[in-house]
Motif scaffolding. Structure first.
Motif, PDB file in Angstrom:
ATOM      1  N   UNK A   1      27.254 -25.220  -6.089  1.00  0.00           N
ATOM      2  CA  UNK A   1      28.692 -25.218  -5.838  1.00  0.00           C
ATOM      3  C   UNK A   1      29.427 -24.332  -6.841  1.00  0.00           C
ATOM      4  N   UNK A   2      28.693 -23.713  -7.748  1.00  0.00           N
ATOM      5  CA  UNK A   2      29.243 -22.798  -8.750  1.00  0.00           C
ATOM      6  C   UNK A   2      28.420 -21.517  -8.707  1.00  0.00           C
ATOM      7  N   UNK A   3      28.796 -20.516  -9.518  1.00  0.00           N
ATOM      8  CA  UNK A   3      28.103 -19.230  -9.471  1.00  0.00           C
ATOM      9  C   UNK A   3      26.648 -19.298  -9.920  1.00  0.00           C
TER      10      UNK A   3
ATOM     11  N   UNK B   1      29.075 -11.733  -9.025  1.00  0.00           N
ATOM     12  CA  UNK B   1      29.407 -13.163  -9.069  1.00  0.00           C
ATOM     13  C   UNK B   1      28.139 -13.975  -9.338  1.00  0.00           C
ATOM     14  N   UNK B   2      27.507 -14.448  -8.293  1.00  0.00           N
ATOM     15  CA  UNK B   2      26.388 -15.381  -8.449  1.00  0.00           C
ATOM     16  C   UNK B   2      25.122 -14.739  -9.005  1.00  0.00           C
ATOM     17  N   UNK B   3      24.868 -13.476  -8.706  1.00  0.00           N
ATOM     18  CA  UNK B   3      23.690 -12.830  -9.287  1.00  0.00           C
ATOM     19  C   UNK B   3      23.911 -12.630 -10.787  1.00  0.00           C
ATOM     20  N   UNK B   4      25.092 -12.186 -11.170  1.00  0.00           N
ATOM     21  CA  UNK B   4      25.406 -12.021 -12.588  1.00  0.00           C
ATOM     22  C   UNK B   4      25.227 -13.341 -13.343  1.00  0.00           C
ATOM     23  N   UNK B   5      25.802 -14.407 -12.828  1.00  0.00           N
ATOM     24  CA  UNK B   5      25.692 -15.715 -13.483  1.00  0.00           C
ATOM     25  C   UNK B   5      24.245 -16.193 -13.528  1.00  0.00           C
TER      26      UNK B   5
ATOM     27  N   UNK C   1       9.973 -15.676  -6.582  1.00  0.00           N
ATOM     28  CA  UNK C   1      11.031 -14.851  -6.016  1.00  0.00           C
ATOM     29  C   UNK C   1      12.189 -15.782  -5.691  1.00  0.00           C
ATOM     30  N   UNK C   2      13.328 -15.551  -6.329  1.00  0.00           N
ATOM     31  CA  UNK C   2      14.527 -16.364  -6.128  1.00  0.00           C
ATOM     32  C   UNK C   2      15.508 -15.585  -5.261  1.00  0.00           C
ATOM     33  N   UNK C   3      15.813 -16.122  -4.081  1.00  0.00           N
ATOM     34  CA  UNK C   3      16.701 -15.485  -3.111  1.00  0.00           C
ATOM     35  C   UNK C   3      18.019 -16.248  -3.120  1.00  0.00           C
ATOM     36  N   UNK C   4      19.083 -15.591  -3.595  1.00  0.00           N
ATOM     37  CA  UNK C   4      20.359 -16.260  -3.861  1.00  0.00           C
ATOM     38  C   UNK C   4      21.431 -15.862  -2.842  1.00  0.00           C
TER      39      UNK C   4
ATOM     40  N   UNK D   1      14.852 -20.481  -2.459  1.00  0.00           N
ATOM     41  CA  UNK D   1      16.192 -20.103  -2.001  1.00  0.00           C
ATOM     42  C   UNK D   1      17.254 -20.941  -2.694  1.00  0.00           C
ATOM     43  N   UNK D   2      18.396 -20.298  -2.934  1.00  0.00           N
ATOM     44  CA  UNK D   2      19.593 -20.995  -3.392  1.00  0.00           C
ATOM     45  C   UNK D   2      20.708 -20.595  -2.438  1.00  0.00           C
TER      46      UNK D   2
END
Length: 180
Positions: A79-81, A110-114, A3-6, A43-44
């Motif tokens: 530091x990026x999406x 943004x970050x989820x899309x990337x 499970x990746x929590x962004x 986590x990210x």
């Protein structure tokens, strides 16, 4: 499966998000299910750098209280999406021979899309639970329209498997059975 929590950081998790209450409840349920079934939660967090409220050392940088990582859970900083670029996450997951990633968090457009698209490009099976990502209104789209565009049109059957929360929780429980 992990499970990746962004980017569920205090500055970003607020009631301006589309479907805020369902979003927070669903992530809490997924984190709880993963932990109960011995699935790793990773986590990210996003760091915008010096002078920003979203930088290490600032209150807004910290993970939202209801989603707090446990001491042994991994946290990668970006530091990026994309969660994969320059964070060490890609190498970590490849070393563990992970194949599937359940991705939740912020922001949809943004970050989820990337992260969904980059994860797909790196060969991962990306799983996106319904209403476990969100975003705010922008000058082009409402948060709701952005959510629907990405989850119902752009990602599903292209880059990810976009499925209900119940289906994801079943996968988490089955993962525990398979791993045991």
């Amino acid at each position: 499966m992990v499970l990746l929590v962004v980017d569920t950081q205090k500055l970003l998790v607020n009631d301006q998000l589309y479907n805020f209450n369902a979003f927070t409840k669903n992530i809490e349920n997924l984190i709880s299910a993963a932990r109960k079934n011995n699935m790793e939660v990773v986590y990210v967090v996003h760091d915008n750098g010096k002078g920003s409220s979203l930088t290490k050392g600032e209150e807004g940088f910290e993970v939202y209280e209801d989603f707090k990582p446990l001491e042994q859970e991994k946290i990668f900083t970006k530091e990026v999406n994309s969660s994969f670029r320059g964070t060490g996450l890609l190498e970590y997951l490849k070393d563990k021979n992970e194949k599937e990633i359940i991705v939740v968090g912020l922001q949809t457009d943004k970050c989820i899309d990337a992260t969904v698209k980059c994860g797909f490009e790196h060969g991962f099976h990306m799983i996106v639970p319904a209403y476990a990502n969100s975003t705010i209104d922008n000058e082009y789209l409402s948060g709701e329209n952005s959510y629907k565009y990405h989850n119902e049109f752009m990602w599903n059957e292209r880059y990810a498997e976009c499925i209900s929360l119940d289906e994801v929780i079943k996968k988490i429980k089955n993962h525990n059975t398979i791993e045991s």
